[in-house]
Design a protein around this motif. Structure first.
Motif, PDB file in Angstrom:
ATOM      1  N   THR A 205      26.279  -3.052 -16.136  1.00  0.00           N
ATOM      2  CA  THR A 205      27.786  -3.121 -15.600  1.00  0.00           C
ATOM      3  C   THR A 205      28.442  -3.758 -16.790  1.00  0.00           C
ATOM      4  N   SER A 206      27.990  -3.700 -18.011  1.00  0.00           N
ATOM      5  CA  SER A 206      28.823  -4.233 -19.324  1.00  0.00           C
ATOM      6  C   SER A 206      30.147  -3.279 -19.260  1.00  0.00           C
ATOM      7  N   GLY A 207      29.970  -2.034 -19.016  1.00  0.00           N
ATOM      8  CA  GLY A 207      31.175  -1.143 -19.249  1.00  0.00           C
ATOM      9  C   GLY A 207      31.225  -0.630 -20.745  1.00  0.00           C
ATOM     10  N   LEU A 208      30.324  -1.292 -21.644  1.00  0.00           N
ATOM     11  CA  LEU A 208      30.780  -0.817 -23.027  1.00  0.00           C
ATOM     12  C   LEU A 208      29.522   0.112 -23.424  1.00  0.00           C
ATOM     13  N   ASN A 209      29.694   1.493 -23.481  1.00  0.00           N
ATOM     14  CA  ASN A 209      28.728   2.473 -23.558  1.00  0.00           C
ATOM     15  C   ASN A 209      28.517   2.638 -25.118  1.00  0.00           C
ATOM     16  N   SER A 210      27.195   3.150 -25.378  1.00  0.00           N
ATOM     17  CA  SER A 210      26.803   3.335 -26.762  1.00  0.00           C
ATOM     18  C   SER A 210      27.797   4.542 -27.248  1.00  0.00           C
ATOM     19  N   PRO A 211      28.212   4.335 -28.557  1.00  0.00           N
ATOM     20  CA  PRO A 211      28.831   5.377 -29.175  1.00  0.00           C
ATOM     21  C   PRO A 211      28.159   6.682 -29.082  1.00  0.00           C
ATOM     22  N   PHE A 212      26.744   6.917 -29.184  1.00  0.00           N
ATOM     23  CA  PHE A 212      25.975   8.016 -29.116  1.00  0.00           C
ATOM     24  C   PHE A 212      26.323   8.812 -27.769  1.00  0.00           C
ATOM     25  N   ALA A 213      26.968   8.038 -26.825  1.00  0.00           N
ATOM     26  CA  ALA A 213      27.190   8.717 -25.592  1.00  0.00           C
ATOM     27  C   ALA A 213      28.121   9.814 -25.868  1.00  0.00           C
ATOM     28  N   ARG A 214      29.284   9.628 -26.802  1.00  0.00           N
ATOM     29  CA  ARG A 214      30.409  10.563 -26.813  1.00  0.00           C
ATOM     30  C   ARG A 214      29.779  11.904 -27.458  1.00  0.00           C
ATOM     31  N   ASN A 215      28.488  11.887 -27.769  1.00  0.00           N
ATOM     32  CA  ASN A 215      28.064  13.335 -28.354  1.00  0.00           C
ATOM     33  C   ASN A 215      27.377  14.038 -27.119  1.00  0.00           C
ATOM     34  N   LYS A 216      27.557  15.157 -26.971  1.00  0.00           N
ATOM     35  CA  LYS A 216      26.814  15.955 -25.722  1.00  0.00           C
ATOM     36  C   LYS A 216      25.409  16.869 -26.105  1.00  0.00           C
ATOM     37  N   ARG A 217      24.951  16.357 -27.175  1.00  0.00           N
ATOM     38  CA  ARG A 217      23.794  16.905 -27.629  1.00  0.00           C
ATOM     39  C   ARG A 217      22.635  15.850 -28.043  1.00  0.00           C
ATOM     40  N   THR A 218      22.976  14.520 -27.937  1.00  0.00           N
ATOM     41  CA  THR A 218      21.960  13.576 -28.097  1.00  0.00           C
ATOM     42  C   THR A 218      21.152  13.025 -27.132  1.00  0.00           C
ATOM     43  N   HIS A 219      19.709  13.378 -26.902  1.00  0.00           N
ATOM     44  CA  HIS A 219      18.971  12.891 -26.064  1.00  0.00           C
ATOM     45  C   HIS A 219      18.623  11.430 -26.052  1.00  0.00           C
ATOM     46  N   PHE A 220      18.170  11.005 -27.338  1.00  0.00           N
ATOM     47  CA  PHE A 220      17.768   9.806 -27.635  1.00  0.00           C
ATOM     48  C   PHE A 220      18.236   9.425 -29.078  1.00  0.00           C
ATOM     49  N   ALA A 221      18.654   8.295 -29.297  1.00  0.00           N
ATOM     50  CA  ALA A 221      19.123   7.614 -30.653  1.00  0.00           C
ATOM     51  C   ALA A 221      18.442   6.050 -30.848  1.00  0.00           C
ATOM     52  N   ARG A 222      17.797   5.792 -31.847  1.00  0.00           N
ATOM     53  CA  ARG A 222      17.389   4.446 -31.957  1.00  0.00           C
ATOM     54  C   ARG A 222      17.485   4.173 -33.581  1.00  0.00           C
TER      55      ARG A 222
END
Lengths: 337, 545
Positions: free
Chosen positions: A54-71
């Motif tokens: 519920t933080s409302g602050l999403n990972s920047p990787f969520a802007r990309n439509k090809r990334t499944h996982f990033a760590r």
């Protein structure tokens, strides 16, 4: 090449962290490793855990439509496992003195581990570089904030130089993880039978000739034991033993090569396993459960009309239609568009 | 090699579910130790009354000709300790720090693992448990003492229960350093009562039933381990209660799954503290008071029965019984869906066994099944309570193979078993159903590792559904059905799907938005020491070096 498997590129990066110090936000000198850890701690994770949902602050990787996982992870050093184990009797015989310390392996600097899994249509460095340029466009500010503490990153100015930098730091992914097959994938059979036969024949030649040769050592008149028409006169039993041994080793080596070559072939791509399709599937599952509950027990006409409306509203075959955004755990009904 | 268990060293409630030996009433006492020396003295006095696992001379053919059997007591007594109780008794640090993490933390701090959120959150537990976790520590629960009592044919409890209760109260008074804790419910008693439903037979006598407040017969799958029974009894007892071997035969589970200091199913010794003598022949126990919302349950069932009857085109009574059975995996009287899949099958089964329900064969018939023939859950839904609690052969990854040598039996289940040792609590009066009435189940799970066994089953199988391909749906009976308060709009309410064989032409049925049927009212983790360990505690002679 296991970097590419199952329709996905599994990129593993080890970037050396600078050994110098920088000023913290408070003006205190801190090591680049500390600064990097701080930066990673501030980088928002996906909205998929109890603390972040519920933080409302999403990972920047969520802007990309090809990334499944990033760590990201920081590797400070290799873990010391202590002295190499040795046997006390062996030490006594070889004169090894266990009081003298053995060398201890250390890394020359901390390393930033970055691992990204993303959709690519085919294997190849071009595909990797294309993704990295795309990622730079999506989140260059965050990438700079993280990688600024890595050696050599000062030369990166745009997507192309970022892709070059990452390529230099790439290590091969030897164990990618594929989890999108829901049925057994169509894998080619590896027929072992001819190999087993080959090894059996060559090994048999070796063992039998060796036994006969040994008989010769103990006084047997083995020179007169010949396989008529098949053994040329210049070939001794010892010679045949050697041929059998070499042939066995060669066949085993060829088998090893064949197995490794088969293992290097990429796993087939699972149907609809690109990120867009996966998100669409998760979205549809949620909506379909609601549909079933609401239409349970309704007559055929109402069901027909209701399902027609469902298809129209949610467009199941259109991955770009109503779907779930990346980086969230679910799409509550009110947000479904 | 299987060695005979040292039954005289093992507490009796580990090996026996007292309820099935005629002990239909129970009292659970919780105590606080204020002074270590007084606490050790108290333990030393109580120790003499502890009921061990020694076999009883019951006069039946099972025990004929063995002189060593002791007389069955009228009231049992067993004792267990929380981590804070062991701390209050001044055990050595090295012994305390090597105890398992979950035991040290206690049940309330594990609430997110156990699904004790929303209505089950520790801040909503009974007063005794809220006091126990309050920061001042003055009323921490340190000791658990249980008494299980026999009833006579008329259902009257033996007077010795009251005598022994008075003895315990007097002992606390004279000891001065140990105090009984109150706050179990609305009645203000210094113990939690428990008791089976006593069903009048018609001639003025009663028989204790194994039904709980939702009116399901309960407690069929209690595991059987090596040495628990004599060989002759074991052969039949393992069916449906032991582990399934790759050749599909039933075998008793390894002792170490339930008693420390013995090899377990991983072919190793279960993790425990030092010294060896302190943990050997002891075990761990989860005590939970689970409240049952009977009105919510019956109302929901009535609502689903109507819908189910309409969708499946059956009578409402059949629909009600069927939905009720699908939720658990057994018909209300305990007959498994895998033995009698349809309502008609169930009626035929009941008819076949009428008048023979007391036989051992009937008991075996209620347990003798596997899930290999029902992987889709057309008979027993994959998410049903019974399938979640004891997965039997269902998780065998090669179960569909045609080669028997591929089979793994219950390899993924045999390390997740718990001994159930509780009883229901509250009145069984069949008046108006009331969610607020004081009734439910005293759930007691005994196992060598609370983390690996009880908590795993609770977290992964009851409060989650991935192993059964039902996503994050929880157990339809005891699961937390509410939205996760931390997840906001992303929290989901749990559904329950009744799969339907496509051959029948009927659609699957979804029981949507399950109300909360069971809420946690309190509980904690306890260590149940051996008799040797009890005397070590009493003497203060535990030496971990």
């Amino acid at each position: 090449m296991p970097n590419f498997d199952g329709g996905h590129y599994f990129l593993t990066v080890l970037a050396p962290v600078r050994n110098d110090t920088v000023a913290s936000d408070d003006g205190v000198p801190i090591s680049c490793e500390q600064a990097l850890r701080g930066e990673l701690a501030r980088l928002p994770t996906a909205l998929q855990s109890r603390v972040s949902v519920t933080s409302g602050l999403n990972s920047p990787f969520a802007r990309n439509k090809r990334t499944h996982f990033a760590r990201f992870s920081v590797i400070s050093d290799v873990i010391y496992n202590g002295r190499n184990p040795s046997d006390a009797i062996f030490n006594a015989v070889t004169g090894t003195n266990p009081i003298i310390p053995q060398p201890v392996d250390r890394l020359t600097s901390p390393f930033l581990l970055a691992a990204f899994d993303f959709d690519v249509p085919r294997s190849g460095d071009d595909e990797r570089d294309g993704y990295l340029r795309e990622l730079w466009g999506d989140m260059s500010e965050e990438l700079k904030a993280v990688f600024q503490f890595c050696t050599g990153f000062e030369r990166v100015t745009d997507g192309a130089s970022f892709a070059d930098y990452i390529a230099k730091c790439q290590v091969e992914t030897t164990m990618p993880f594929n989890d999108y097959w829901i049925t057994p994938p169509p894998l080619p059979e590896f027929n072992l039978t001819p190999w087993k036969l080959g090894i059996a024949i060559t090994a048999a030649i070796f063992v039998i000739s060796l036994l006969i040769s040994l008989c010769g050592l103990f006084g047997g008149d083995v020179a007169s034991w010949r396989i008529s028409g098949m053994m040329p006169s210049w070939l001794s039993w010892w010679g045949l033993t050697l041929i059998g041994l070499v042939a066995t080793v060669v066949v085993i080596w060829l088998l090893y090569r064949a197995v490794m070559a088969a293992g290097l072939k990429p796993f087939p791509t699972a149907p609809d396993s690109d990120l867009k399709s996966v998100l669409k599937a998760i979205f549809l599952q949620q909506r379909f459960v609601e549909f079933v509950v609401e239409h349970q027990g309704k007559d055929a006409a109402a069901l027909y009309a209701g399902f027609g409306a469902f298809l129209e509203q949610y467009q199941p075959s259109n991955p770009d239609g109503p779907t779930q955004t990346p980086g969230v755990i679910s799409t509550p009904r009110g947000e479904a568009k | 090699m299987i060695r005979d268990l040292n039954l005289a060293d093992i507490q009796g409630n580990i090996v026996r579910a007292y309820g099935s030996f005629g002990f239909a009433k129970a009292r659970y006492f919780f105590l606080h130790i204020e002074d270590a020396a007084a606490g050790r003295k108290f333990v030393d006095t109580v120790r003499e009354k502890v009921t061990t696992a020694e076999r009883w001379a019951l006069g039946g053919s099972e025990h004929k000709g063995k002189a060593s059997f002791v007389k069955r007591p009228n009231v049992t007594l067993n004792i267990a300790f929380t981590f804070r109780g062991l701390l209050a008794l001044d055990l050595p640090t090295r012994t305390l720090q090597a105890l398992p993490d979950e035991f040290i933390e206690g049940m309330a701090r594990r609430n997110h693992i156990l699904g004790d959120t929303n209505e089950s959150a520790p801040e909503k537990w009974d007063e005794i448990w809220r006091n126990s976790i309050s920061a001042d520590g003055k009323n921490q629960v340190h000791l658990w003492i249980s008494m299980n009592a026999l009833i006579n044919a008329k259902g009257e409890v033996t007077s010795e229960l009251e005598t022994q209760t008075t003895w315990l109260r007097e002992l606390c008074k004279s000891n001065g350093g140990v105090r009984l804790l109150k706050g179990h419910g609305p009645d203000g008693l210094d113990f939690q009562e428990g008791g089976a439903d006593l069903i009048p037979v018609g001639d003025g006598t009663v028989r204790p039933s194994n039904r709980e407040h939702f009116e399901y017969a309960d407690g069929f799958g209690n595991p059987v381990f090596q040495g628990q029974y004599e060989t002759e009894i074991e052969k039949e007892a393992v069916i449906g209660r032991g582990k399934i071997m790759p050749d599909q035969s039933w075998q008793p589970l390894a002792v170490g799954e339930f008693i420390l200091g013995h090899p377990d199913e991983s072919q190793g010794l279960p993790e425990a503290s030092k010294p060896w003598e302190f943990t050997r022949n002891g075990t761990f126990m989860a005590y939970r008071k689970l409240h049952e919302n009977t009105k919510s349950f019956v109302d929901y069932l009535d609502r689903m029965a109507e819908q189910y009857a309409a969708v499946m085109e059956v009578g409402v009574e059949e629909a009600r019984e069927t939905v009720k059975a699908k939720l658990v995996g057994r018909w209300a009287n305990g007959v498994p869906l895998n033995v009698a899949p349809t309502y008609a099958d169930k009626l035929a089964f009941d008819k076949k066994w009428k008048g023979k329900e007391d036989t051992r064969e009937y008991g075996t018939a209620l347990r003798d099944f596997k899930f290999a023939d029902d992987l889709e859950g057309f008979q027993c839904p994959v998410s049903a309570h019974m399938r979640r609690a004891n997965t039997r052969d269902m998780l065998d990854p090669r179960i569909t193979s045609t080669k028997p040598s591929d089979w793994a039996g219950s390899a993924l289940n045999k390390r997740r078993r718990i001994l159930r040792r509780g009883l229901p609590y509250g009145s069984f009066e069949k008046g108006a159903r009331d969610d607020n009435a004081e009734h439910g189940i005293i759930f007691i799970a005994v196992c060598a590792s609370l983390f690996r066994q009880f908590e795993f089953v609770q977290q992964q199988w009851m409060q989650y559904g991935l192993d059964f391909n039902v996503g994050n749906e929880t157990c339809p009976i005891i699961g937390n059905h509410g939205r996760d308060p931390d997840a906001g709009e992303h929290g989901t309410q749990s559904n329950f799907v009744i799969a339907s064989d496509p051959k029948t032409g009927k659609p699957p049925f979804v029981c949507p938005n399950l109300p909360q049927f069971v809420t946690t009212r309190g509980g904690d983790y306890f260590f149940l020491p051996s008799m040797t360990a009890l005397s070590m505690i009493a003497m203060g002679s535990i030496d971990p070096t």
